[in-house]
Design a protein around this motif. Structure first.
Motif, PDB file in Angstrom:
ATOM      1  N   HIS A  30       3.842  14.819  -7.084  1.00 16.31           N
ATOM      2  CA  HIS A  30       3.425  13.292  -6.911  1.00 16.31           C
ATOM      3  C   HIS A  30       2.019  13.538  -6.707  1.00 16.31           C
ATOM      4  CE1 HIS A  30       2.798  14.164  -2.518  1.00 16.31           C
ATOM      5  NE2 HIS A  30       3.697  14.947  -2.457  1.00 16.31           N
ATOM      6  N   TRP A  31       1.331  12.271  -6.794  1.00 16.09           N
ATOM      7  CA  TRP A  31       0.021  12.448  -6.674  1.00 16.09           C
ATOM      8  C   TRP A  31      -0.572  10.687  -6.293  1.00 16.09           C
ATOM      9  CZ3 TRP A  31      -4.368   9.335  -8.552  1.00 16.09           C
ATOM     10  CH2 TRP A  31      -5.434  10.035  -8.529  1.00 16.09           C
ATOM     11  N   GLU A  32      -1.366  10.868  -5.214  1.00 15.57           N
ATOM     12  CA  GLU A  32      -1.818   9.493  -4.772  1.00 15.57           C
ATOM     13  C   GLU A  32      -3.362   9.708  -4.626  1.00 15.57           C
ATOM     14  OE1 GLU A  32      -0.425   8.077  -1.099  1.00 15.57           O
ATOM     15  OE2 GLU A  32       1.652   8.356  -1.562  1.00 15.57           O
ATOM     16  N   ALA A  63       4.432   9.578  -9.609  1.00 15.03           N
ATOM     17  CA  ALA A  63       5.489  10.660  -9.467  1.00 15.03           C
ATOM     18  C   ALA A  63       5.956  11.239 -10.872  1.00 15.03           C
ATOM     19  CB  ALA A  63       6.728  10.098  -8.812  1.00 15.03           C
ATOM     20  N   ARG A  82      -0.254   5.700  -7.179  1.00 17.88           N
ATOM     21  CA  ARG A  82       0.642   6.584  -6.843  1.00 17.88           C
ATOM     22  C   ARG A  82       1.667   7.014  -8.100  1.00 17.88           C
ATOM     23  NH1 ARG A  82      -0.083   2.434  -3.453  1.00 17.88           N
ATOM     24  NH2 ARG A  82       1.567   1.106  -4.731  1.00 17.88           N
ATOM     25  N   LEU A  98      -0.063  17.200  -9.986  1.00 24.25           N
ATOM     26  CA  LEU A  98       1.304  16.525 -10.296  1.00 24.25           C
ATOM     27  C   LEU A  98       2.515  17.444 -10.451  1.00 24.25           C
ATOM     28  CD1 LEU A  98       2.551  13.698 -10.554  1.00 24.25           C
ATOM     29  CD2 LEU A  98       1.873  13.631 -12.873  1.00 24.25           C
ATOM     30  N   TRP A 121       8.794  12.448 -12.924  1.00 22.63           N
ATOM     31  CA  TRP A 121      10.330  12.164 -13.219  1.00 22.63           C
ATOM     32  C   TRP A 121      10.921  13.476 -13.986  1.00 22.63           C
ATOM     33  CZ3 TRP A 121      11.974   7.068 -15.959  1.00 22.63           C
ATOM     34  CH2 TRP A 121      13.241   6.945 -15.711  1.00 22.63           C
TER      35      TRP A 121
END
Length: 665
Positions: free
Chosen positions: A245-247, A267, A265, A240, A269
């Motif tokens: 981001h990571w999915e 993200a 999902r 991350l 910030w």
């Protein structure tokens, strides 16, 4: 263990947090007094304007403000009104000349805290009027310059405070609308700080995990839902931090204990300086989809194993002319090619036996013509020289603009079945040969009579011919007639010997044209003496046209002789009525040859009727129970059928075979 490891946050991600500065609604502690190798305590950030409650949003007022509850709003407005009266009384009726009207700013802030834009505007206007009214009451008729300056400062402060409060309320209203939109989605949306503490929890999250907004806020998301990561929490946070981001798929637990597969999902910030401050995640429940995928994969494995065991491959042909193909792995194995090969008709033709290529092309043409059902067998010639027998079956499934004609079918390796049928046929031929020998043994007396009778006639005619020749005047014509009769009897004897040899000989079945009436006459001749000895009247009722059937004459004669001998033996105990045996031939309307064997015996018992043609079933004390079973096998191998029915009296055995001659008309 480092603090960052204890909280599940990688040091690389924590390092960015150590230098974070406070933002609007987001706070982080200073790290000046902490060792550089430890993760600072991440202070939980707050959602803007206090919008932490995603599941229970504030209720908008008539002008679009924000209120926490009706009771709180009323208390705040009551407090604002009380404070305004106190400020007015102090400003208007005391001799203390200070800028007390500035406290009207607090009244406006209390009204704004109620979340009502209308109440805020009313409070501001009221406070302005009270300020002017107090000025008039306290300083009329002369207004000192100081009083006017204090009044102007108070009104200016009141206007600034009101403008800021209105702006705050309008921004809060817009954010509240966004929160409402987030609550409308079915996705679970969760915002949590870098330590995992939940700061926003929408309705979708409550539906997915079962925890209400009040129960989830302030809790560690991973502990609350018992999160199981694909590899580890540290690895996820490292990815991350690296990508932003990571999915992927996480495993979490519902409040009621159900295990959920969640497609997440996530993200990172970041603030305007690029420093991470929080994490936003959207989650979807894919438990059913994952279970369905596993079930589909498991069923596919079962189907593939079943195809391998049954040696049956599935296939599909589709397209405008059904040229496009799909083959299962078993089809590739049957054809002896690798699964990477593109399916095509050319591959099938290349593998087909040279003698069956036209048959394969005919099956393909049937598919192109759109026939609803395709069924055919052919052979494959493998590179090793092995010959495989296969059966191809296909059914037209649908016709659509997308797929055109679609056929679903199967390719079955029936090599083992064909080999077993051939072995069974050989066994049946050998058994039939044994039964023919047994029948010949039972007809030994008849055979001896049929052979010796023409031989005795030959001797008699030879003596007669000699006597005609020994006369002083030899009678050549009479001698010639006697010699011709000798030839007739010799041919008759030869034919009898041929029939006996044919029945005793072990050979492969033939398929030739056999006259139906001649077949019956030959069989009747063999059992004629047995009929006379058993005092049975043999009658032949033959069809006037000489119809022919295609088959093996020896095997068909064996069937008739067996039926005739069974009928003769069945009438052995009949004393009270005439014993007769009738053989009738006819041709039915469906161009089939019918031979019926009718006797006057005791008939059939009801419990025996459906068992007569079974193997090893017999009604005779010394019978083997194989005769009628072999008869049925022979008849069915000729494409016919045999059955029995009750006569009046006695029994009737029906034999039906296909015709091949024009006489069948």
């Amino acid at each position: 263990m480092q603090a960052s490891e204890r909280r599940g946050v990688p040091d690389s991600l924590a390092g960015d947090c150590r230098q974070a500065v406070p933002q609007v609604g987001f706070q982080a502690t200073s790290t000046a007094d902490q060792p550089s190798d430890t993760m600072p305590e991440v202070r939980p950030f707050d959602m803007p304007f206090g919008l932490n409650g995603g599941v229970r949003p504030a209720t908008p007022s008539a002008k679009g403000g924000l209120a926490s509850s009706k009771l709180d709003s009323r208390l705040l407005l009551a407090g604002a009104a009380l404070l305004a009266m106190c400020v007015f009384a102090f400003d208007a009726f005391t001799e203390v000349h200070v800028a007390i009207a500035v406290l009207y700013v607090v009244v406006v802030q209390l009204a704004a805290a109620s979340g009502s834009l209308r109440a805020t505007n009313i409070a501001a206007a009221g406070c302005g009027l009270l300020t002017l009214l107090a000025l008039g009451l306290a300083h009329e008729p002369s207004y000192a310059g100081g009083a006017l300056a204090r009044c102007a400062i108070s009104l200016f402060a009141l206007a600034i405070s009101t403008a800021l409060a209105v702006r705050h309320l309008r921004n809060a209203g817009a954010i509240n609308e966004y929160v409402q939109l987030l609550n409308l989605t079915h996705d679970a949306i969760v915002v949590y700080d870098l330590g995992g503490t939940v700061k926003f929890w929408n309705r979708g999250a409550q539906t997915l995990y079962g925890w209400s907004n009040e129960e989830a806020l302030g809790k560690d998301i991973h502990n609350l839902t018992n999160t199981q990561f694909p590899s580890s929490r540290e690895a996820l946070y490292a990815s991350l931090h690296r990508d932003g981001h990571w999915e992927g798929e996480l495993t979490r637990t519902h409040r009621d204990g159900r295990v959920l597969a969640v497609e997440s999902r996530i993200a990172l910030w970041k603030d305007d300086k690029g420093r991470p401050v929080a994490i936003m995640a959207t989650n979807n429940d894919v438990t059913s989809r994952r279970d369905s995928a596993k079930e589909l994969e498991r069923n596919h494995a079962y189907a593939e194993e079943a195809e391998k065991l049954s040696k049956t491959g599935s296939l599909m042909r589709y397209g405008s002319d059904a040229k496009q193909m799909y083959w299962s792995r078993e089809c590739y194995r049957i054809l002896g090619i690798t699964p990477e090969t593109e399916p095509s008709l050319d591959i099938v033709i290349a593998r087909s036996h040279p003698e069956d290529i036209e048959l394969v092309r005919a099956l393909d043409q049937s598919i192109r013509n759109g026939e609803p059902l395709i069924d055919g067998t052919h052979r494959l010639l493998m590179p090793s020289g092995e010959v495989k027998h296969v059966r191809f079956v296909a059914r037209r499934s649908t016709t659509s603009p997308e797929f055109g004609q679609k056929y679903v079918g199967a390719l079955m390796d029936i090599t083992g079945v064909v080999a077993a049928e051939e072995a069974l046929q050989r066994s049946m031929s050998e058994l039939a040969h044994v039964m023919r020998l047994s029948t010949l043994g039972g007809l030994a007396t008849t055979i001896a009579h049929e052979v010796t009778q023409p031989l005795a006639a030959i001797v008699t005619w030879a003596d007669t011919a000699l006597s005609w020749l020994d006369r002083p005047q030899p009678d050549i014509q009479e001698a010639k007639a006697s010699i011709e009769q000798i030839i007739i009897d010799a041919e008759r004897s030869t034919e009898i010997v041929k029939q006996i040899r044919a029945m005793a000989q072990k050979r492969e079945p033939q398929r030739i044209a056999v006259p139906m009436n001649a077949l019956v006459n030959d069989a009747a001749r063999l059992v004629a003496r047995e009929c006379r000895m058993a005092m049975v009247d043999l009658e032949l009722e033959l069809h006037p046209n000489e119809a022919s059937i295609k088959g093996d004459p020896v095997q068909l004669q064996q069937v008739l002789v067996n039926l005739l001998m069974n009928a003769i033996q069945a009438m052995a105990e009949i004393r009270e009525r005439r014993r007769f045996l009738k053989v009738r031939t006819r041709v039915d309307l469906h161009a089939a040859a019918r031979i019926e064997v009718i006797d006057s015996g005791p008939g059939l018992r009801e419990e025996d009727a459906h068992k007569l043609f079974g193997a090893f079933y017999t009604t005779k004390e010394t019978g083997l129970g194989m005769g009628l079973s072999i008869c049925r096998s022979i008849v069915e191998a000729h494409g016919g059928r045999i059955w029995a029915s009750q006569g009046n009296p006695g029994a009737v055995f029906h034999l039906e075979l296909r015709l091949i001659s024009e006489g069948a008309s």
